[in-house]
Design a protein around this motif. Structure first.
Motif, mmCIF file in Angstrom:
data_model
loop_
_atom_site.group_PDB
_atom_site.id
_atom_site.type_symbol
_atom_site.label_atom_id
_atom_site.label_comp_id
_atom_site.label_asym_id
_atom_site.label_seq_id
_atom_site.Cartn_x
_atom_site.Cartn_y
_atom_site.Cartn_z
ATOM 1 N N LEU A 1 14.015 -1.192 5.738
ATOM 2 C CA LEU A 1 14.336 -0.518 4.472
ATOM 3 C C LEU A 1 13.115 -0.346 3.570
ATOM 4 O O LEU A 1 13.168 0.373 2.571
ATOM 5 C CB LEU A 1 15.425 -1.294 3.722
ATOM 6 C CG LEU A 1 16.843 -1.191 4.301
ATOM 7 C CD1 LEU A 1 17.786 -2.152 3.584
ATOM 8 C CD2 LEU A 1 17.365 0.241 4.187
ATOM 9 N N ARG A 2 12.001 -0.982 3.933
ATOM 10 C CA ARG A 2 10.779 -0.861 3.131
ATOM 11 C C ARG A 2 10.157 0.528 3.215
ATOM 12 O O ARG A 2 9.227 0.836 2.453
ATOM 13 C CB ARG A 2 9.760 -1.917 3.574
ATOM 14 C CG ARG A 2 10.185 -3.327 3.217
ATOM 15 C CD ARG A 2 9.273 -4.393 3.798
ATOM 16 N NE ARG A 2 9.722 -5.731 3.420
ATOM 17 C CZ ARG A 2 9.205 -6.859 3.867
ATOM 18 N NH1 ARG A 2 8.194 -6.826 4.729
ATOM 19 N NH2 ARG A 2 9.674 -8.021 3.466
ATOM 20 N N ILE A 3 10.647 1.347 4.109
ATOM 21 C CA ILE A 3 10.128 2.728 4.185
ATOM 22 C C ILE A 3 10.599 3.557 2.992
ATOM 23 O O ILE A 3 10.100 4.649 2.756
ATOM 24 C CB ILE A 3 10.534 3.427 5.508
ATOM 25 C CG1 ILE A 3 12.053 3.627 5.587
ATOM 26 C CG2 ILE A 3 10.018 2.652 6.712
ATOM 27 C CD1 ILE A 3 12.505 4.464 6.761
ATOM 28 N N PHE A 4 11.578 3.033 2.222
ATOM 29 C CA PHE A 4 12.136 3.764 1.084
ATOM 30 C C PHE A 4 11.641 3.166 -0.230
ATOM 31 O O PHE A 4 12.185 2.166 -0.705
ATOM 32 C CB PHE A 4 13.666 3.732 1.110
ATOM 33 C CG PHE A 4 14.284 4.297 2.361
ATOM 34 C CD1 PHE A 4 14.260 5.666 2.611
ATOM 35 C CD2 PHE A 4 14.876 3.462 3.292
ATOM 36 C CE1 PHE A 4 14.822 6.191 3.765
ATOM 37 C CE2 PHE A 4 15.439 3.978 4.447
ATOM 38 C CZ PHE A 4 15.409 5.341 4.690
ATOM 39 N N PRO A 5 10.619 3.760 -0.848
ATOM 40 C CA PRO A 5 10.163 3.263 -2.149
ATOM 41 C C PRO A 5 11.090 3.666 -3.295
ATOM 42 O O PRO A 5 10.984 3.146 -4.408
ATOM 43 C CB PRO A 5 8.787 3.903 -2.312
ATOM 44 C CG PRO A 5 8.804 5.102 -1.430
ATOM 45 C CD PRO A 5 9.765 4.841 -0.327
ATOM 46 N N SER A 6 11.986 4.592 -3.040
ATOM 47 C CA SER A 6 12.966 5.043 -4.036
ATOM 48 C C SER A 6 14.216 5.551 -3.295
ATOM 49 O O SER A 6 14.133 5.851 -2.091
ATOM 50 C CB SER A 6 12.370 6.168 -4.900
ATOM 51 O OG SER A 6 12.047 7.288 -4.071
ATOM 52 N N LEU B 1 0.824 -1.209 0.000
ATOM 53 C CA LEU B 1 0.000 0.000 0.000
ATOM 54 C C LEU B 1 0.860 1.262 0.000
ATOM 55 O O LEU B 1 0.534 2.256 -0.662
ATOM 56 C CB LEU B 1 -0.923 0.002 1.227
ATOM 57 C CG LEU B 1 -1.961 -1.128 1.289
ATOM 58 C CD1 LEU B 1 -2.696 -1.102 2.620
ATOM 59 C CD2 LEU B 1 -2.947 -1.017 0.136
ATOM 60 N N TRP B 2 1.969 1.228 0.741
ATOM 61 C CA TRP B 2 2.890 2.367 0.826
ATOM 62 C C TRP B 2 3.543 2.632 -0.539
ATOM 63 O O TRP B 2 3.657 3.774 -0.980
ATOM 64 C CB TRP B 2 3.939 2.088 1.893
ATOM 65 C CG TRP B 2 5.065 3.070 2.003
ATOM 66 C CD1 TRP B 2 6.403 2.805 1.917
ATOM 67 C CD2 TRP B 2 4.977 4.477 2.258
ATOM 68 N NE1 TRP B 2 7.143 3.934 2.087
ATOM 69 C CE2 TRP B 2 6.291 4.993 2.306
ATOM 70 C CE3 TRP B 2 3.901 5.366 2.441
ATOM 71 C CZ2 TRP B 2 6.572 6.335 2.523
ATOM 72 C CZ3 TRP B 2 4.192 6.719 2.663
ATOM 73 C CH2 TRP B 2 5.501 7.186 2.712
ATOM 74 N N PHE B 3 3.967 1.579 -1.206
ATOM 75 C CA PHE B 3 4.602 1.736 -2.520
ATOM 76 C C PHE B 3 3.588 2.213 -3.555
ATOM 77 O O PHE B 3 3.906 3.011 -4.422
ATOM 78 C CB PHE B 3 5.254 0.418 -2.957
ATOM 79 C CG PHE B 3 6.644 0.220 -2.409
ATOM 80 C CD1 PHE B 3 7.726 0.074 -3.256
ATOM 81 C CD2 PHE B 3 6.876 0.195 -1.048
ATOM 82 C CE1 PHE B 3 9.017 -0.097 -2.763
ATOM 83 C CE2 PHE B 3 8.148 0.015 -0.530
ATOM 84 C CZ PHE B 3 9.230 -0.121 -1.394
ATOM 85 N N LEU C 1 8.265 0.554 10.505
ATOM 86 C CA LEU C 1 9.366 0.524 11.470
ATOM 87 C C LEU C 1 9.012 -0.288 12.710
ATOM 88 O O LEU C 1 9.825 -1.074 13.208
ATOM 89 C CB LEU C 1 9.758 1.950 11.867
ATOM 90 C CG LEU C 1 10.459 2.781 10.783
ATOM 91 C CD1 LEU C 1 10.710 4.201 11.283
ATOM 92 C CD2 LEU C 1 11.785 2.130 10.374
ATOM 93 N N VAL C 2 7.781 -0.112 13.199
ATOM 94 C CA VAL C 2 7.353 -0.850 14.407
ATOM 95 C C VAL C 2 7.298 -2.351 14.134
ATOM 96 O O VAL C 2 7.744 -3.161 14.962
ATOM 97 C CB VAL C 2 5.986 -0.334 14.898
ATOM 98 C CG1 VAL C 2 5.406 -1.268 15.953
ATOM 99 C CG2 VAL C 2 6.125 1.072 15.479
#
Length: 386
Positions: free
Chosen positions: A83-88, A29-31, A167-168
């Protein structure tokens, strides 16, 4: 309750699969929110590639202490999840996928060996222990969608709630170290990458690859299958929740020792019924409520087959080479899963939905026959040696 008797294992599994489920649900969903679906697909692909290297990890994990191996691979998986917080830029999703794949596949390998070690010591609870990983995964999936979904709605899908959840869920993995984890070794150290029985190894590779293809071809496409036959998006969400709950209940029912006495027969019967159910979906493709009943029936059959396969592996694979076999079948499953997802997407997009059901039915029938023959072959070999 047996869950309390093995509260260390049960707590570990629930924490691990809940963290995994939240991260996986939120990431896509974030991406999508950041118009980075292609980056997500690359991340997923590299995670599968890393997971397919499990056969190399299996021989390395064999001989390590359980606690020490978790201390290495839980933090590694946590880093990949963070690292999934960074889509790019695109290199970060790729790196995240690869690290996550190594970490997750290693942790699952260790969990499976831990479970089989407990099953060896507590024969009376074997069925409960072997099915516990699958049921915990299903419970984690349901809870993760409920928790993450509600939090995203409450906070109006703010970008901060996405980042916080990712992150959590990554950091919550470390709470598994609050659980009592055994510090004994995982079997004896082995220098072999492949098991000694090459014929059994080849059959295990083929069956696991087909199992992965079957898995990747059906369940990931369920939401769009349901939408395609006429259900609204809100109804699809309810059905998917019901589908998961039925799998959990089925898992608890199939734990009965008497029902798992002959896992090869369970697999054969379940896969034949899966084949017939999928073909029935082709025949009755205009009757959406009948198809819905068939889909819910499939959820039960898949649970029976999956748990029976886990028990089948316990009976068939040599105990001193379990980690190596688990690595190989996990690699094969990842490869098959990637192939099945690709083939399923192609059939759905460029042929028709009926061809997807027919292919799934053929794979189910092949699976049932292969697992049944393999069990008979190994049982016959064991009798000859005696």
């Amino acid at each position: 309750m047996k869950a309390l008797k093995y509260k260390g294992l049960t707590s570990f599994l629930l924490i691990f699969y809940l963290g995994m489920g939240i991260s996986r649900y939120v990431q896509v969903l974030w991406f999508e929110k950041n118009d980075a679906v292609f980056s997500y697909s690359l991340s997923y692909a590299f995670m599968a590639i890393a997971g397919s290297l499990s056969f190399l990890l299996g021989s390395r994990i064999n001989g390590m202490k359980i606690l020490k191996s978790f201390a290495i691979f839980i933090p590694l998986y946590s880093i990949g999840m963070a690292l999934r917080i960074f889509p790019s830029p695109i290199v970060l999703p790729i790196l995240s996928g690869f690290i996550s794949g190594i970490g997750a596949s290693s942790v699952i390998l260790i969990i499976r060996t831990w479970i089989f070690e407990l099953a060896n010591k507590h024969e009376e609870d074997k069925e409960f222990l072997i099915s516990s990983r699958i049921i915990a995964g299903q419970i984690g999936t349901v809870l993760s969608v409920l928790i993450a979904g509600q939090l995203l709605v409450i906070f109006h899908e703010s970008k901060y709630i996405y980042i916080i959840l990712l992150l959590v869920s990554s950091l919550c993995l470390y709470t598994v170290f609050l659980v009592r984890i055994p510090d004994n070794r995982i079997n004896e150290k082995s220098r072999n990458i492949l098991p000694t029985d090459k014929k059994l190894t080849l059959l295990a590779i083929v069956s696991s690859c087909i199992l992965g293809m079957s898995n990747g071809m059906f369940e990931p496409y369920l939401p769009i299958i349901l939408k395609n036959i006429g259900f609204s998006l809100s109804t699809v969400s309810i059905i998917m929740g019901l589908y998961a709950i039925i799998k959990i209940v089925s898992g608890f029912v199939i734990q009965n020792k008497k029902l798992l006495l002959y896992p090869h027969y369970n697999i054969l019967i379940a896969e034949i019924l899966l084949c017939l159910s999928a073909l029935s979906m082709v025949i009755f493709n205009q009757q959406k409520y009948l198809i819905l009943c068939l889909i819910l029936t499939i959820s039960v059959l898949l649970t029976v087959s999956t748990i029976s396969i886990e028990l089948w592996e316990y009976k068939v694979f040599p105990s001193n080479e379990l980690s190596i076999y688990f690595g190989i079948i996990q690699s094969s499953f990842f490869i098959g899963d990637a192939l099945g997802g690709t083939i399923g997407g192609f059939l759905y997009s460029y042929v028709n939905i009926e061809s997807l059901f027919i292919t799934f039915s053929i794979l189910s029938l092949i699976l049932g026959i292969i697992y049944f023959i393999m069990y008979k072959r190994t049982s016959f070999s064991a009798e000859k040696q005696v």
